[in-house]
Design a protein around this motif. Structure first.
Motif, PDB file in Angstrom:
ATOM      1  N   THR A  10      18.807  38.427  36.794  1.00  0.00           N
ATOM      2  CA  THR A  10      19.650  39.609  36.978  1.00  0.00           C
ATOM      3  C   THR A  10      19.374  40.597  35.846  1.00  0.00           C
ATOM      4  O   THR A  10      18.762  40.245  34.838  1.00  0.00           O
ATOM      5  CB  THR A  10      21.140  39.222  36.995  1.00  0.00           C
ATOM      6  OG1 THR A  10      21.449  38.500  35.794  1.00  0.00           O
ATOM      7  CG2 THR A  10      21.459  38.346  38.203  1.00  0.00           C
ATOM      8  N   ILE A  18      17.388  45.039  39.149  1.00  0.00           N
ATOM      9  CA  ILE A  18      17.544  43.955  40.113  1.00  0.00           C
ATOM     10  C   ILE A  18      16.439  44.086  41.166  1.00  0.00           C
ATOM     11  O   ILE A  18      16.073  45.189  41.573  1.00  0.00           O
ATOM     12  CB  ILE A  18      18.943  43.987  40.779  1.00  0.00           C
ATOM     13  CG1 ILE A  18      19.204  42.708  41.577  1.00  0.00           C
ATOM     14  CG2 ILE A  18      19.112  45.217  41.635  1.00  0.00           C
ATOM     15  CD1 ILE A  18      19.639  41.548  40.749  1.00  0.00           C
ATOM     16  N   THR A  40      29.540  38.464  36.612  1.00  0.00           N
ATOM     17  CA  THR A  40      28.699  38.459  37.808  1.00  0.00           C
ATOM     18  C   THR A  40      29.402  39.128  38.983  1.00  0.00           C
ATOM     19  O   THR A  40      28.769  39.792  39.811  1.00  0.00           O
ATOM     20  CB  THR A  40      28.298  37.012  38.167  1.00  0.00           C
ATOM     21  OG1 THR A  40      27.542  36.472  37.077  1.00  0.00           O
ATOM     22  CG2 THR A  40      27.473  36.952  39.440  1.00  0.00           C
TER      23      THR A  40
END
Length: 282
Positions: A10, A18, A40
């Motif tokens: 990530t 990304i 997240t």
């Protein structure tokens, strides 16, 4: 049929880093195992992804591994992510990978952002061989022994450091390793990214901001430095006294430092220091 464990990289700061594959995998798996579900969760919300998350961090990984392996064995696929970058690098992950492999479950890495490689390729230092060493020990004496072990390494070294210790670590590196070339990366890929290149003492002089996340890249040991001969006993004894009296090292630490510096066994340094202490034979 068992599911797949995906190791999904990530962004380390810039959300544009990304990958398309990562987005697809995060959408398709049954659950995302995250170092910090709140952190997240913000990324997933930004991407419009509604996959459930479960926490997976150092303090609970031994408890969570059997549960995740069971879900994988039952046919569900799982994505493992860290707070930033590639999971398993200086954060929990490798034990889950090992358990999945031992259970016959497919493991796939979904590559992407990495602070280690980002700093290395931007440093201007040799990239044909390098070592990543995580974080130095937090205590000063252990950190100095850790740095001394780098004295003759012939590859570029990359490591992380906490903001409240970065200046102290760079000063110690300059003292122990010599004023070799280096680069310090702060807040990589973020709005206030800063890359400071130069010799260690120059970098310390330019380091005005010690907030954020730091990645340090050190040049390999110089060939001449590696071949440094052991001084005669009086000179070595003077170096020993410098370490114990001026730098505050204990006797054992000073012997170890000199052994690392000259690439010889500690007992050889000890014998030479004792001869230097006794002075010339009459």
């Amino acid at each position: 049929m068992p599911g797949t464990l995906y190791l999904v990289a990530t962004p380390i700061g810039n959300l544009e880093d990304i990958t398309l594959r990562a987005i697809r995998v995060l959408r398709e798996v049954a659950v995302v195992a995250a170092e910090d579900t709140r952190h997240t969760g913000k990324l997933l919300a930004h991407l419009g992804i509604h996959t459930p998350t479960t926490s997976f961090y150092e303090q609970n990984e031994l408890e969570r591994i059997p549960r995740l392996v069971s879900r994988l064995a039952s046919g569900e696929s799982v994505a493992l992510v860290s707070d930033a970058g590639t999971p398993g690098i200086s954060d929990p992950g490798y034990r889950l990978v090992r358990a999945a492999v031992e259970a016959g479950i497919t493991v796939q890495a979904v590559p992407g952002a990495s602070a280690v490689l980002t700093a290395l390729v931007a440093s201007g230092l040799p990239t044909h061989a390098f070592a990543f060493l995580g974080f130095p020990p937090p205590r000063a004496q252990a950190r100095e022994r850790w740095l001394a072990a780098l004295a003759t390494r012939q590859e570029t070294v990359v490591f992380f450091e906490a903001p409240h210790r970065v200046r102290e670590t760079l000063e110690a590196a300059a003292r122990i390793l010599g004023d070799r070339p280096a680069m310090v990366g702060r807040e990589l890929t973020k709005l206030h990214e800063e890359l400071i290149r130069g010799r260690l003492t120059e970098i310390v002089g330019q380091l005005t901001e010690t907030r954020g996340e730091f990645t340090i890249v050190l040049a390999p040991a110089d060939k001449a430095e590696e071949a440094m001969p052991l001084p005669d006993s009086p000179a070595l004894y003077r170096e020993f006294c410098e370490l114990t009296e001026n730098e505050g090292l204990g006797r054992r630490e000073a012997i170890s430092r000199l052994a690392e510096r000259y690439g010889v066994p500690s007992r050889q340094v000890y014998s030479a220091v004792e001869r230097g202490r006794e002075g010339p034979a009459s």
